[in-house]
Design a protein around this motif. Structure first.
Motif, PDB file in Angstrom:
ATOM      1  N   THR A 139       0.839  -1.203   0.000  1.00 59.32           N
ATOM      2  CA  THR A 139       0.000   0.000   0.000  1.00 59.32           C
ATOM      3  C   THR A 139       0.869   1.246   0.000  1.00 59.32           C
ATOM      4  O   THR A 139       0.611   2.197  -0.746  1.00 59.32           O
ATOM      5  CB  THR A 139      -0.933   0.005   1.230  1.00 59.32           C
ATOM      6  OG1 THR A 139      -1.779  -1.141   1.171  1.00 59.32           O
ATOM      7  CG2 THR A 139      -1.768   1.270   1.293  1.00 59.32           C
ATOM      8  N   LEU A 140       1.888   1.246   0.819  1.00 62.88           N
ATOM      9  CA  LEU A 140       2.782   2.392   0.905  1.00 62.88           C
ATOM     10  C   LEU A 140       3.463   2.653  -0.437  1.00 62.88           C
ATOM     11  O   LEU A 140       3.498   3.783  -0.919  1.00 62.88           O
ATOM     12  CB  LEU A 140       3.816   2.169   2.003  1.00 62.88           C
ATOM     13  CG  LEU A 140       4.770   3.312   2.297  1.00 62.88           C
ATOM     14  CD1 LEU A 140       4.008   4.581   2.679  1.00 62.88           C
ATOM     15  CD2 LEU A 140       5.736   2.923   3.399  1.00 62.88           C
ATOM     16  N   ARG A 141       3.982   1.601  -1.081  1.00 61.03           N
ATOM     17  CA  ARG A 141       4.627   1.763  -2.393  1.00 61.03           C
ATOM     18  C   ARG A 141       3.635   2.282  -3.435  1.00 61.03           C
ATOM     19  O   ARG A 141       3.974   3.147  -4.245  1.00 61.03           O
ATOM     20  CB  ARG A 141       5.245   0.450  -2.859  1.00 61.03           C
ATOM     21  CG  ARG A 141       6.517   0.094  -2.130  1.00 61.03           C
ATOM     22  CD  ARG A 141       7.183  -1.140  -2.754  1.00 61.03           C
ATOM     23  NE  ARG A 141       8.340  -1.551  -1.997  1.00 61.03           N
ATOM     24  CZ  ARG A 141       9.544  -1.012  -2.131  1.00 61.03           C
ATOM     25  NH1 ARG A 141       9.741  -0.037  -2.987  1.00 61.03           N
ATOM     26  NH2 ARG A 141      10.547  -1.451  -1.395  1.00 61.03           N
ATOM     27  N   HIS A 142       2.412   1.754  -3.401  1.00 62.95           N
ATOM     28  CA  HIS A 142       1.390   2.210  -4.356  1.00 62.95           C
ATOM     29  C   HIS A 142       1.095   3.701  -4.157  1.00 62.95           C
ATOM     30  O   HIS A 142       1.015   4.460  -5.119  1.00 62.95           O
ATOM     31  CB  HIS A 142       0.110   1.380  -4.205  1.00 62.95           C
ATOM     32  CG  HIS A 142      -1.018   1.873  -5.048  1.00 62.95           C
ATOM     33  ND1 HIS A 142      -1.062   1.693  -6.419  1.00 62.95           N
ATOM     34  CD2 HIS A 142      -2.131   2.576  -4.735  1.00 62.95           C
ATOM     35  CE1 HIS A 142      -2.152   2.247  -6.910  1.00 62.95           C
ATOM     36  NE2 HIS A 142      -2.822   2.794  -5.895  1.00 62.95           N
ATOM     37  N   GLN A 143       0.939   4.117  -2.910  1.00 63.76           N
ATOM     38  CA  GLN A 143       0.631   5.523  -2.639  1.00 63.76           C
ATOM     39  C   GLN A 143       1.798   6.426  -3.016  1.00 63.76           C
ATOM     40  O   GLN A 143       1.592   7.538  -3.500  1.00 63.76           O
ATOM     41  CB  GLN A 143       0.229   5.700  -1.171  1.00 63.76           C
ATOM     42  CG  GLN A 143      -1.133   5.086  -0.870  1.00 63.76           C
ATOM     43  CD  GLN A 143      -1.609   5.305   0.548  1.00 63.76           C
ATOM     44  OE1 GLN A 143      -0.925   5.882   1.385  1.00 63.76           O
ATOM     45  NE2 GLN A 143      -2.817   4.832   0.823  1.00 63.76           N
ATOM     46  N   LEU A 144       3.015   5.967  -2.844  1.00 59.07           N
ATOM     47  CA  LEU A 144       4.179   6.752  -3.260  1.00 59.07           C
ATOM     48  C   LEU A 144       4.271   6.839  -4.784  1.00 59.07           C
ATOM     49  O   LEU A 144       4.618   7.884  -5.336  1.00 59.07           O
ATOM     50  CB  LEU A 144       5.465   6.162  -2.680  1.00 59.07           C
ATOM     51  CG  LEU A 144       5.633   6.320  -1.164  1.00 59.07           C
ATOM     52  CD1 LEU A 144       6.818   5.512  -0.672  1.00 59.07           C
ATOM     53  CD2 LEU A 144       5.783   7.793  -0.799  1.00 59.07           C
ATOM     54  N   THR A 145       3.936   5.756  -5.471  1.00 63.45           N
ATOM     55  CA  THR A 145       3.971   5.740  -6.938  1.00 63.45           C
ATOM     56  C   THR A 145       2.930   6.686  -7.525  1.00 63.45           C
ATOM     57  O   THR A 145       3.204   7.431  -8.472  1.00 63.45           O
ATOM     58  CB  THR A 145       3.728   4.304  -7.470  1.00 63.45           C
ATOM     59  OG1 THR A 145       4.731   3.453  -6.935  1.00 63.45           O
ATOM     60  CG2 THR A 145       3.787   4.270  -8.988  1.00 63.45           C
ATOM     61  N   THR A 146       1.736   6.670  -6.949  1.00 65.36           N
ATOM     62  CA  THR A 146       0.657   7.536  -7.459  1.00 65.36           C
ATOM     63  C   THR A 146       0.781   8.966  -6.954  1.00 65.36           C
ATOM     64  O   THR A 146       0.161   9.871  -7.503  1.00 65.36           O
ATOM     65  CB  THR A 146      -0.724   6.991  -7.052  1.00 65.36           C
ATOM     66  OG1 THR A 146      -0.828   6.979  -5.623  1.00 65.36           O
ATOM     67  CG2 THR A 146      -0.959   5.597  -7.624  1.00 65.36           C
ATOM     68  N   GLY A 147       1.563   9.154  -5.890  1.00 65.27           N
ATOM     69  CA  GLY A 147       1.713  10.490  -5.317  1.00 65.27           C
ATOM     70  C   GLY A 147       0.507  10.933  -4.504  1.00 65.27           C
ATOM     71  O   GLY A 147       0.340  12.116  -4.210  1.00 65.27           O
ATOM     72  N   ARG A 148      -0.340   9.969  -4.154  1.00 68.82           N
ATOM     73  CA  ARG A 148      -1.544  10.287  -3.378  1.00 68.82           C
ATOM     74  C   ARG A 148      -1.592   9.417  -2.121  1.00 68.82           C
ATOM     75  O   ARG A 148      -2.186   8.350  -2.114  1.00 68.82           O
ATOM     76  CB  ARG A 148      -2.790  10.059  -4.221  1.00 68.82           C
ATOM     77  CG  ARG A 148      -2.907  11.019  -5.381  1.00 68.82           C
ATOM     78  CD  ARG A 148      -4.245  10.923  -6.071  1.00 68.82           C
ATOM     79  NE  ARG A 148      -4.726   9.557  -6.196  1.00 68.82           N
ATOM     80  CZ  ARG A 148      -5.050   8.973  -7.345  1.00 68.82           C
ATOM     81  NH1 ARG A 148      -4.956   9.631  -8.466  1.00 68.82           N
ATOM     82  NH2 ARG A 148      -5.491   7.730  -7.363  1.00 68.82           N
ATOM     83  N   MET A 149      -0.974   9.898  -1.079  1.00 69.12           N
ATOM     84  CA  MET A 149      -0.963   9.164   0.176  1.00 69.12           C
ATOM     85  C   MET A 149      -2.215   9.520   0.970  1.00 69.12           C
ATOM     86  O   MET A 149      -2.620  10.680   1.027  1.00 69.12           O
ATOM     87  CB  MET A 149       0.283   9.497   0.994  1.00 69.12           C
ATOM     88  CG  MET A 149       0.344   8.727   2.301  1.00 69.12           C
ATOM     89  SD  MET A 149       1.912   8.889   3.136  1.00 69.12           S
ATOM     90  CE  MET A 149       2.962   8.027   1.998  1.00 69.12           C
ATOM     91  N   SER A 150      -2.805   8.510   1.603  1.00 73.26           N
ATOM     92  CA  SER A 150      -3.984   8.769   2.428  1.00 73.26           C
ATOM     93  C   SER A 150      -3.562   9.562   3.661  1.00 73.26           C
ATOM     94  O   SER A 150      -2.442   9.429   4.160  1.00 73.26           O
ATOM     95  CB  SER A 150      -4.658   7.460   2.851  1.00 73.26           C
ATOM     96  OG  SER A 150      -3.885   6.794   3.828  1.00 73.26           O
ATOM     97  N   VAL A 151      -4.462  10.379   4.125  1.00 73.68           N
ATOM     98  CA  VAL A 151      -4.190  11.198   5.311  1.00 73.68           C
ATOM     99  C   VAL A 151      -3.923  10.296   6.514  1.00 73.68           C
ATOM    100  O   VAL A 151      -3.030  10.562   7.315  1.00 73.68           O
ATOM    101  CB  VAL A 151      -5.370  12.159   5.579  1.00 73.68           C
ATOM    102  CG1 VAL A 151      -5.200  12.870   6.899  1.00 73.68           C
ATOM    103  CG2 VAL A 151      -5.518  13.139   4.444  1.00 73.68           C
ATOM    104  N   GLU A 152      -4.692   9.207   6.625  1.00 73.80           N
ATOM    105  CA  GLU A 152      -4.517   8.298   7.750  1.00 73.80           C
ATOM    106  C   GLU A 152      -3.100   7.731   7.781  1.00 73.80           C
ATOM    107  O   GLU A 152      -2.457   7.669   8.834  1.00 73.80           O
ATOM    108  CB  GLU A 152      -5.533   7.149   7.681  1.00 73.80           C
ATOM    109  CG  GLU A 152      -6.961   7.579   7.893  1.00 73.80           C
ATOM    110  CD  GLU A 152      -7.628   8.115   6.615  1.00 73.80           C
ATOM    111  OE1 GLU A 152      -7.007   8.060   5.524  1.00 73.80           O
ATOM    112  OE2 GLU A 152      -8.752   8.596   6.717  1.00 73.80           O
ATOM    113  N   ASN A 153      -2.596   7.318   6.609  1.00 76.03           N
ATOM    114  CA  ASN A 153      -1.245   6.759   6.561  1.00 76.03           C
ATOM    115  C   ASN A 153      -0.194   7.828   6.835  1.00 76.03           C
ATOM    116  O   ASN A 153       0.801   7.562   7.507  1.00 76.03           O
ATOM    117  CB  ASN A 153      -0.991   6.082   5.214  1.00 76.03           C
ATOM    118  CG  ASN A 153      -1.753   4.770   5.101  1.00 76.03           C
ATOM    119  OD1 ASN A 153      -2.275   4.251   6.080  1.00 76.03           O
ATOM    120  ND2 ASN A 153      -1.827   4.233   3.896  1.00 76.03           N
TER     121      ASN A 153
END
Length: 182
Positions: free
Chosen positions: A29-43
């Motif tokens: 999940t962390l790698r996916h959010q870094l790749t898309t540049g859209r990290m969830s606020v919770e994370n």
């Protein structure tokens, strides 16, 4: 704000695996959010807390909270953190200010007679109510210059205050002999 730069700066260059291990987040999940540049606020908040950064700063960085809120402390948290000496110092300032504007009587009620503010009900057998009055100038008009910004509890009963002082149009028409449904 670039999510990768934010994470790199916060974690001193830790890898996504290291961040995931430290925070308990899924590495995928962390790698996916870094790749898309859209990290969830919770994370982002979980990462911030794990790396010793105040979550409010992160919420500001991510545009969730306006930076102005960083200057406004949560009053209960601030009071809990204040030392007894600081609380007494603040009370002394307020007593002097109240005395200077002729409002010292606000502080005349013994503590044992004040209603409990936590439960919303009076824990005492007697029902004494602490209700400060507004400061008024010579002409009897409320003087806003003395407002220290303190929010106080006031007793309110239905019918005590009106939303406005306009007349009841239907009643006025009836009194004039007009049709109220005009």
């Amino acid at each position: 704000m670039d999510t990768n730069d934010w994470l790199h700066g916060l974690t001193d260059g830790a890898t996504p695996r290291q961040v995931a291990d430290k925070t308990g987040l899924s590495e995928r999940t962390l790698r996916h959010q870094l790749t898309t540049g859209r990290m969830s606020v919770e994370n982002a908040v979980k990462i911030s807390v794990a790396y010793g950064r105040h979550p409010l700063r992160t919420l500001i960085d991510f545009g969730v909270v306006d930076a102005a809120w960083a200057q406004v402390p949560d009053i209960d948290a601030a009071l809990d953190l204040a030392t007894d000496d600081k609380l007494i110092e603040q009370l002394e300032k307020r007593l002097k200010r109240a005395d200077a504007v002729g409002r010292a009587e606000l502080f005349d009620t013994p503590i044992s007679e004040l209603p409990s503010r936590h439960g919303g009900k009076d824990n005492l057998e007697t029902s004494s109510t602490f209700t400060p009055e507004c400061s008024k100038n010579e002409s009897g008009v409320a003087d806003d210059d003395d407002d220290d910004g303190t929010v106080r509890d006031f007793d309110w009963a239905p019918g005590t205050y009106a939303a406005d002082s306009t007349i009841d149009e239907g009643k006025a028409r009836e009194e004039r002999g007009e049709d109220p449904i005009d």
